[in-house]
Enzyme design. Sequence first.
Site, short mmCIF file in Angstrom:
data_model
loop_
_atom_site.label_atom_id
_atom_site.label_comp_id
_atom_site.label_asym_id
_atom_site.label_seq_id
_atom_site.Cartn_x
_atom_site.Cartn_y
_atom_site.Cartn_z
CD GLU A 128 37.18 44.46 43.87
OE1 GLU A 128 37.82 45.29 43.17
OE2 GLU A 128 36.95 43.30 43.49
CD GLU A 176 41.68 40.06 40.02
OE1 GLU A 176 41.00 39.62 40.96
OE2 GLU A 176 41.63 41.24 39.64
#
Length: 286
Positions: A128, A176
């Site tokens: 994150e 990602e």
Amino acid sequence: MTIKLIGLKADHFRHPLDLKATTQLKQIPGLDLAMRGVLGSVAEDFFYLNNIASSILISEKQLPDLYELLLSACEVLDLDVPQLYIQQNPIPNAYTLAIRGKKPFIVIHTSLLEILNPDEIKAVIAHELGHLKCEHGVYLTLANIMVLAAGLIPSWGTFVAQSLQSQLLQWVRCAEFSCDRSALLVVQDPNVVMSLLMKLTGGSPSIASKLSLEAFMAQVKKYQAMSQTDIGKMLQEMQTSQLTHPVPIIRAKEIENWSTSSDYYQLTQKEKIGYNDKSTGGWRNW
């Protein structure tokens, strides 16, 4: 011993697909300025209020073990510490946002914590943080607002919304890969990141510790074999076109590959770590 990557920049580890997709999003005129202005301020306040009202804010006095994982990951990535919240939710997930950089935060669902060990939780946090390091939150929010606004304009709204939605999903999937690299840079053990992805694929509190990483990685060959036929390749494209993340098996393989690359070696070997050379504006490796 974990090596701190002082002077690390996003482009030192950004995946090439992410770089290409992010560059394309940056070319959408006016959106970046809009989100960093009034719209960004409203959105930041909305999410801040929601987090404070319905989640647990982690600190040195509230679940300090998790707070230490956050501090350690930020130190490795040379990143300011964002707020970290834990939220009750039965769906294993984590997400982050930083629209204008003033109120960045990470939210982790309780169900995700229940299937991971401390190293894997640290990898989640580092993943994150990768979104923050790469400024993904800005462009994700920009694209979402563009889709909503376009839908209100009958003449061209539908076409733009559909086109941008496809572009947005492609960008998110590419982003990602960069964040998985961020996780690896922090934990500096590819098995931890691959195990995390395995547990996200089919883990639960009762079976997570029993899963075999070796068997999971063996599935890669079976998945790749499907792309050898036109029908298999078409089915894979249909499967992934509406996903916000690449399939976990491919993410795990990407991490396995990058962990043996010269780029990763140069970033994580202590004697190879350089510094942010301000005279040239670049990263220097020894």
